[in-house]
Design a protein around this motif. Structure first.
Motif, PDB file in Angstrom:
ATOM      1  N   GLN A   1       0.774  -1.389  -0.372  1.00 46.45           N
ATOM      2  CA  GLN A   1       0.250  -0.112  -0.314  1.00 46.45           C
ATOM      3  C   GLN A   1       0.965   1.068  -0.129  1.00 46.45           C
ATOM      4  O   GLN A   1       0.310   2.338  -0.809  1.00 46.45           O
ATOM      5  CB  GLN A   1      -0.876  -0.319   1.088  1.00 46.45           C
TER       6      GLN A   1
ATOM      7  N   GLY B   1       4.907   2.268  -6.891  1.00 43.67           N
ATOM      8  CA  GLY B   1       4.641   1.131  -7.852  1.00 43.67           C
ATOM      9  C   GLY B   1       4.987  -0.445  -7.854  1.00 43.67           C
ATOM     10  O   GLY B   1       6.296  -0.826  -6.784  1.00 43.67           O
TER      11      GLY B   1
ATOM     12  N   GLU C   1      -3.664 -10.518  -9.164  1.00 42.64           N
ATOM     13  CA  GLU C   1      -4.698 -11.010  -8.463  1.00 42.64           C
ATOM     14  C   GLU C   1      -5.163 -11.105  -7.017  1.00 42.64           C
ATOM     15  O   GLU C   1      -5.540 -10.669  -6.713  1.00 42.64           O
ATOM     16  CB  GLU C   1      -5.971 -11.676 -10.425  1.00 42.64           C
TER      17      GLU C   1
ATOM     18  N   ALA D   1      -4.163  -8.300  -5.208  1.00 44.93           N
ATOM     19  CA  ALA D   1      -4.736  -6.858  -5.164  1.00 44.93           C
ATOM     20  C   ALA D   1      -6.177  -7.755  -3.972  1.00 44.93           C
ATOM     21  O   ALA D   1      -6.453  -7.364  -3.503  1.00 44.93           O
ATOM     22  CB  ALA D   1      -5.647  -7.115  -6.337  1.00 44.93           C
TER      23      ALA D   1
ATOM     24  N   PRO E   1      -2.941  -1.931  -3.522  1.00 44.38           N
ATOM     25  CA  PRO E   1      -3.500  -0.992  -4.751  1.00 44.38           C
ATOM     26  C   PRO E   1      -3.726  -2.051  -6.613  1.00 44.38           C
ATOM     27  O   PRO E   1      -2.530  -1.676  -6.863  1.00 44.38           O
ATOM     28  CB  PRO E   1      -3.155  -0.355  -4.446  1.00 44.38           C
ATOM     29  N   ARG E   2      -4.659  -2.404  -6.828  1.00 38.12           N
ATOM     30  CA  ARG E   2      -4.051  -3.196  -8.289  1.00 38.12           C
ATOM     31  C   ARG E   2      -4.293  -2.439  -9.381  1.00 38.12           C
ATOM     32  O   ARG E   2      -3.232  -2.328 -10.262  1.00 38.12           O
ATOM     33  CB  ARG E   2      -5.366  -3.852  -8.490  1.00 38.12           C
ATOM     34  N   GLU E   3      -4.232  -0.523  -8.757  1.00 35.43           N
ATOM     35  CA  GLU E   3      -4.202  -0.075 -10.368  1.00 35.43           C
ATOM     36  C   GLU E   3      -2.779   0.488  -9.860  1.00 35.43           C
ATOM     37  O   GLU E   3      -2.549   0.990 -10.863  1.00 35.43           O
ATOM     38  CB  GLU E   3      -5.174   1.523  -9.885  1.00 35.43           C
ATOM     39  N   ARG E   4      -1.923   0.087  -8.678  1.00 37.64           N
ATOM     40  CA  ARG E   4      -0.543   0.562  -9.434  1.00 37.64           C
ATOM     41  C   ARG E   4      -0.006  -1.154  -9.235  1.00 37.64           C
ATOM     42  O   ARG E   4       1.444  -0.746  -9.382  1.00 37.64           O
ATOM     43  CB  ARG E   4      -0.110   0.573  -7.874  1.00 37.64           C
TER      44      ARG E   4
ATOM     45  N   ALA F   1       1.631  -3.663 -11.914  1.00 33.84           N
ATOM     46  CA  ALA F   1       1.943  -3.773 -13.230  1.00 33.84           C
ATOM     47  C   ALA F   1       2.739  -5.660 -13.930  1.00 33.84           C
ATOM     48  O   ALA F   1       3.057  -5.676 -12.894  1.00 33.84           O
ATOM     49  CB  ALA F   1       3.107  -2.916 -14.401  1.00 33.84           C
TER      50      ALA F   1
ATOM     51  N   HIS G   1       9.951   1.570 -16.213  1.00 34.54           N
ATOM     52  CA  HIS G   1       9.040   1.386 -15.153  1.00 34.54           C
ATOM     53  C   HIS G   1       9.481   2.079 -14.072  1.00 34.54           C
ATOM     54  O   HIS G   1       8.705   2.840 -13.350  1.00 34.54           O
ATOM     55  CB  HIS G   1       8.537   0.012 -14.329  1.00 34.54           C
TER      56      HIS G   1
END
Length: 392
Positions: free
Chosen positions: A166, A170, A180, A183, A188-191, A193, A385
């Motif tokens: 958290q 990144g 997954e 998550a 945080p799934r949006e972070r 890659a 990245h």
């Protein structure tokens, strides 16, 4: 534009006492160095237990390693931290931070870093985000599999994994399925890659099967199965041994070492296949193409993986794979030419192997499964990245 300056923590990294340990991390970092885009320093903290456990030959060898060296072109620092074997996992991140912090502060004062990186989620991740906060830098953590599936759920470390994920700027995952799973732990799934493994395409390629068998003193006739990995319950070698009893003409080659070896040898004797199992021990990485090319089928019934390097390397050698239908494998093996899925069950494994042996796919067709994998592509994605997180 000035090159990125990155400090990376990697508790798994090869050294003189264990040259295969974390070799995939070293290959990645060597490719990053070759890119010329990064001034990279790797810190590989080495755990040593208190007296008298530190007198064990295993730890004496580690204690004798240099504290700083260049390993295959990569500057590597190896500070020591206090380790409590078997029972002290929850304390490792804090111990790593205490060992690394004064070194990082000194290096950062002399030539500021742009980012702090962690190559595993635990214990590297929590130490990296706390170090980054101390230096006022962004941070990145990479997840590879067991660092999420074990440490992300274990009592005493699950909270540390979640808090680190958290806090990090990144995150990276070696497969979409692992992302997954991350998550699902509250990261945080949006972070997150996707960053798949690399591959040494000059080393891992189809070799002549007959010559490879001869080099390993394997039978010229009859099917050969191979499995590569640490001899631990999670990798499931016991199920391959039990499947061998249903494949009467086959030979099994086991490459790897670990605490499960004695139990595996006993099981091989119990199911009367001991004479058809070849124990190679820890095989140097540059010898693995011989093992993989000698085999008709590569079998690895793991309970969990992110994206196993062994799958990728076997496919690159033209050897189809039998493995469990876990997310990373399902993402990779999208063509039945490349392999089959089976549960951690002797009958299912034997059936999948038999199907592949009945209609052997061309090795060149199998190798196409990993046509897009290379350490150069892996390094370029990693540098991109890092640059994004550093605001470049």
């Amino acid at each position: 534009m000035a090159r990125l300056r990155v400090l990376s923590l990697a508790t798994l990294y090869p050294h003189g006492a264990a040259p295969n340990f974390g070799v995939f991390v070293a290959r990645q970092m060597e490719a990053v160095m070759r890119s010329g885009a990064v001034d990279l320093t790797v810190i590989n903290p080495l755990g040593l237990p208190p007296f008298p456990l530190d007198r064990h030959p295993r730890y004496r060898t580690v204690a004798a390693l240099p504290e700083a060296e260049t390993w295959h072109g990569v500057p590597v620092l190896r500070p020591r931290f206090r380790l409590l074997p078997a029972i002290g996992g929850r304390f490792n991140a804090g111990a790593v931070l205490r060992a690394v912090l004064p070194i990082a502060r000194r290096l950062h004062a002399a030539a500021p870093f742009d980012l702090i990186d962690a190559q595993f989620f635990y214990p590297d991740g929590p130490a990296a985000v706390r170090l980054a906060a101390d230096l006022g830098l962004p941070s990145s953590i990479k997840a590879r599999g067991a660092d999420i599936h074990h440490w992300g759920r274990a009592r005493g470390t699950a909270g540390q994994v979640r808090a680190a994920g958290q806090a990090a700027s990144g995150l990276l995952a070696v497969s979409a399925g692992l992302a997954e799973d991350m998550a699902g732990l509250g990261l945080p799934r949006e972070r997150i890659a996707l960053h798949r493994t690399g591959l040494d395409r000059t080393l891992f390629r189809p070799l002549d099967p007959a010559a490879s068998r001869a080099a390993l003193d394997l039978p010229a006739a009859g099917p050969v199965l191979a499995t590569v990995g640490a001899l631990i319950p999670r990798k499931g070698q016991v199920h391959v041994i039990e499947a061998l009893a249903r494949l009467p003409d086959a030979t099994l080659v086991l490459a790897g070492a670990g605490p499960d070896e004695a139990a595996l040898r006993r099981r091989a004797a119990e199911v009367d296949v001991a004479q058809r199992v070849r124990w190679l021990g820890a095989v140097p990485h540059d010898r693995l193409p011989l093992v993989l090319s000698a085999a008709d089928v590569f079998v690895l019934p793991s309970a969990s993986e992110g994206l196993a390097n062994a799958w990728v390397e076997a496919l690159a050698c033209g050897t189809p794979v039998v493995t469990t239908p876990i997310p990373g494998a399902v993402e990779l093996l999208t063509d039945p030419t490349w392999g089959r899925f089976a549960g951690r069950d002797a009958a299912e494994i034997a059936a999948a192997v038999t199907a592949l042996l009945a209609a052997p796919p061309p090795r060149e067709a199998v190798a196409r499964a990993v046509a897009g994998f290379s350490w150069e592509a892996n390094a370029a994605a990693l540098v991109a990245h890092w640059a994004t997180l550093a605001g470049r």
